[in-house]
Structure formats: structure tokens, C-alpha cells
Design a protein around this motif. Sequence first.
Motif, short mmCIF file in Angstrom:
data_model
loop_
_atom_site.label_atom_id
_atom_site.label_comp_id
_atom_site.label_asym_id
_atom_site.label_seq_id
_atom_site.Cartn_x
_atom_site.Cartn_y
_atom_site.Cartn_z
N VAL A 52 -22.15 32.90 -32.12
CA VAL A 52 -20.83 33.18 -32.70
C VAL A 52 -20.80 34.60 -33.27
O VAL A 52 -21.68 34.97 -34.05
CB VAL A 52 -20.46 32.18 -33.81
N HIS A 53 -19.81 35.37 -32.85
CA HIS A 53 -19.57 36.68 -33.45
C HIS A 53 -18.26 36.62 -34.20
O HIS A 53 -17.23 36.24 -33.64
CB HIS A 53 -19.50 37.77 -32.38
N VAL A 54 -18.29 36.98 -35.48
CA VAL A 54 -17.08 36.97 -36.30
C VAL A 54 -16.48 38.38 -36.31
O VAL A 54 -17.12 39.34 -36.72
CB VAL A 54 -17.37 36.50 -37.74
N HIS A 55 -15.24 38.47 -35.84
CA HIS A 55 -14.52 39.73 -35.70
C HIS A 55 -13.64 39.90 -36.95
O HIS A 55 -12.62 39.24 -37.10
CB HIS A 55 -13.66 39.66 -34.44
N HIS A 56 -14.06 40.81 -37.85
CA HIS A 56 -13.32 41.01 -39.09
C HIS A 56 -12.14 41.97 -38.93
O HIS A 56 -11.23 41.98 -39.77
CB HIS A 56 -14.24 41.56 -40.18
N GLY A 57 -12.18 42.80 -37.90
CA GLY A 57 -11.12 43.77 -37.69
C GLY A 57 -11.09 44.89 -38.71
O GLY A 57 -10.05 45.51 -38.93
N PHE A 78 -26.54 32.36 -23.27
CA PHE A 78 -25.96 31.53 -24.33
C PHE A 78 -24.44 31.47 -24.18
O PHE A 78 -23.80 32.44 -23.77
CB PHE A 78 -26.26 32.12 -25.72
N ARG A 79 -23.87 30.33 -24.56
CA ARG A 79 -22.43 30.28 -24.77
C ARG A 79 -22.11 31.14 -25.99
O ARG A 79 -22.85 31.15 -26.97
CB ARG A 79 -21.96 28.86 -25.03
N CYS A 80 -20.98 31.83 -25.95
CA CYS A 80 -20.63 32.72 -27.06
C CYS A 80 -19.15 32.58 -27.39
O CYS A 80 -18.31 32.48 -26.49
CB CYS A 80 -20.94 34.18 -26.70
N ARG A 81 -18.86 32.56 -28.70
CA ARG A 81 -17.48 32.54 -29.17
C ARG A 81 -17.26 33.72 -30.10
O ARG A 81 -18.12 34.01 -30.95
CB ARG A 81 -17.18 31.24 -29.92
N VAL A 82 -16.13 34.38 -29.94
CA VAL A 82 -15.73 35.45 -30.86
C VAL A 82 -14.62 34.89 -31.74
O VAL A 82 -13.57 34.48 -31.23
CB VAL A 82 -15.24 36.69 -30.09
N GLU A 83 -14.89 34.82 -33.03
CA GLU A 83 -13.93 34.27 -33.98
C GLU A 83 -13.26 35.40 -34.76
O GLU A 83 -13.94 36.15 -35.48
CB GLU A 83 -14.65 33.32 -34.95
#
Length: 436
Positions: A52-57, A78-83
Motif C-alpha cells: 500500500v502506498h498512501v498518496h498525501h498530495g 505484489f498486489r499494490c494499492r495507492v490510497e
Amino acid sequence: MLYHQLSDTLAPLTSTPRQVVLALSGGLDSRVLLALLTQYRDQHPQHDYLVVHVHHGLHPDADKWAELCQMWADNAGFRCRVERVSLDTSLSVEHAARQARYQAIAHLLKPNGLVLTAQHSDDQVETFFLALKRGSGLEGLAGMPAVRALGQGYLVRPFLTLSRASLEAYARQHQLDWVDDPSNQDTRFDRNFLRQHWLPQADARWPGFRKAVERTQRLCGEQASLLARLIEPMVTQAETEAGSLAITALPQNDLALTQAMLRHWLKRHSITLTQAQLQTLLFDVINAKPDANPSLSVGTVSIRRFQQQLYIVLPYADLSQWQGTLTPETPLALPDGLGTLYLLPYSSTEKGLALGDLASRALHVHFNPRGLSIHPAGRQGRRKLKKLYQEAGIPSWLRRRQPIICDGETVVAIADRYVSQAASGKQWRLVWQHES
């Protein structure tokens, strides 16, 4: 060495298959953890892995960093999600970003899942001085635990005994790329000021300084753990089944022990108070005048006193305008998690408030007691609902969460507590099925 550190940390936590989530910022530390977790996954394929990568902007290159993290995760299989998250502007940027990260990741966490983050011993030393600056107690000075609860699972920090230098050596040896966030050089942030200025000077003046800090953190952690074990049975004995705390169980002549018990009880409910807030709780809530209705707000919750008990009260919806219709043998769902009302045929062996043959087969339900009264069955005269709530020991914040059942304009029943003299009988039974 680094791989064994990861493997040894996960060994007692992965005796059965479970979700393993890597929080990938793209910086040096998490890139090394991604490389090591790839090796670990190949040897332990039974687990459910997610990056998981958290995108703070917060930075112009934030989109690019998210793309890099996605690419590195894809290349590793790996499966990856950008939150993408929004920050709470009432908090400092550091605090808001950290809070948003953990909330985003906790939302994806399955029961007993593990979240891996890459904080290392240098971060731990910085945490000590940040806690010292805030005037923290033993638990704060002990620093970050290697494992702690997070949502439905656990946050795991396998690198806490490793230095950043060792992680960088590994990254260069294995030719890893990583993101350099320029905000890490901004000394307006306290952690960066410590890292860039204060700690290097301390290292130069006092060789072995960081090891001494780490030793102090271990001692603080041990003492905090011991104190918690001693306090635990006292708090358990003082806490009621409803989760409130009996004020009479607090030692009146031992302020330190009282404060320790309060902190421990609040920690059970994931609430941490500053020293100033704790003093307010002691003097303005616990020791307020007997006829007062004191409370202390902490974030979105409040701590209230009622009949020598302390309660933690969550925010509730305003139900003053809500209305519903209750008909025989048809469930009525109540708002805001208050459960369900039923009007069922009378049975002497089943629970419920006994009602007679009502003039109307459709009853009106609401939650606003203002100006209303009822003549309770078996008693003389009418009573204001406010007086009945006081008599029943219903805390003030729950009084507008008691369903009021009316036949036209006439109150015939209140929740599962009172029925009017005129509506009493044995034809129907009113059942309030609570959700909790």
C-alpha cells in the motif's frame, strides 16, 4: 542479517496464514523492506500479501512517487494499492499525514492482519527527544513498540534495532532505487531539526550517545510495562460491565495512583490525555459539584460523570426530528444504531413491556421528551418524562435516545421501561432489541 531480523520478527506472528501489508512510502527504508519482504514471501507463500502506498498530495512529485511505488511492487510480484487521502487541517502537517496514513491502511486490514513499516533505530532515538520535548511519561519515552494493535490487526516494525546506515548499505549493495523526499530536509519540522542539527552535534560530543538513549528507552519500556501489569487488576475491578469507571474505586489519598488508573482505563478505550487534560478531568469533572453535569471533550468523544461513574461518550446524531411508525408484528428499525422496536402478541414467558388493546393499531415513535408526561401504570399521578429518566438513573446524554411510543398525542410507553396506566394490559408486548 537484515533478512533474519525480518524473519525473526514475523515468526511468532505468522504461525497461521494471514494478511501481510507493507506500507511503502518509496523512501530508502521502505524500499529495503520491500526487497526483504519479496525474499520472505518466496519462502512463505501461504500468506496474503499486499503493498500500500498512501498518496498525501503534499508534493508536486507525489503522483510520480505513487507510480514508482506501483512499478516496484509490480516488479516484485505484489498486489499494490495507492490510497489517496485528505489531511485534517486542524492538525500539524506531520501529525495529520501520519494519522491519515494509518487510517487508510487500517481500512484495508483484515482481522489479525499485519502491517509492516520500516522505522529504524535512528527514528526511535528521534522519537525519544520528541517525547521528551512534549513532557511525556514512561510510555512516551519508551518510544515506538515493535508490535502494537492497529484496527483489526497489528502494526509491526521489524527494523527498530537496525540503524539507517545499515539499511542504506543494503540498498546500495543491492542497487535499489528509492525516493528522496525533499521535505525530509525541512528543519521547520521538529524531527528534521533533530536529525539535521541537534543529534549530529550530540553524537560528535558524546560517543555512544545513541546507545545510551536506546538503553533508557528499554528501561522506560520495562517500567511502563510493569506499572501497567500492577494497575491492570485495579482498573478491572473498578470498571463496570457497561465500561464506565467507578469513581469510588479511585484512591482518594494517592493522587499518583489515581492518575495512573485513569490513564490506564482511558488507554483501554484508545484515549490519551495530556497532563493538563488529566488535571481538568480530576478537578473539573470528577470533583465537580454533586449537582453538576461535567464533561471533558477529547477529540470527538467526551468523558462524563454521572452518579459517581465516569463514562466515555461517543458523538451521537441529533434525533429530535426523527419519527417512525410502529405497527403490530412489523419491526421498526431505529436510527443511529439504536436497534429495533417490535410490537408482538403478549406472552407471559417472553420478554417485553405488556400493553393492552390500544385504540390505534399504528403507534407513533420519536425521541423528543420536551414537555411530555405519562401516568405510569401502578402509580399515582402523572410524571414528567425528565423526572422518570432521572428516577431510572438514565444518564443525561442518553435521555434523548430513549424511544417514546405515542398513540396519537398520548404517550403510552417509554422504551422498555414504562407503560401508561391507560395502555397497560396483556394483549401486546413492546420489545426493544438493542444492537449493543
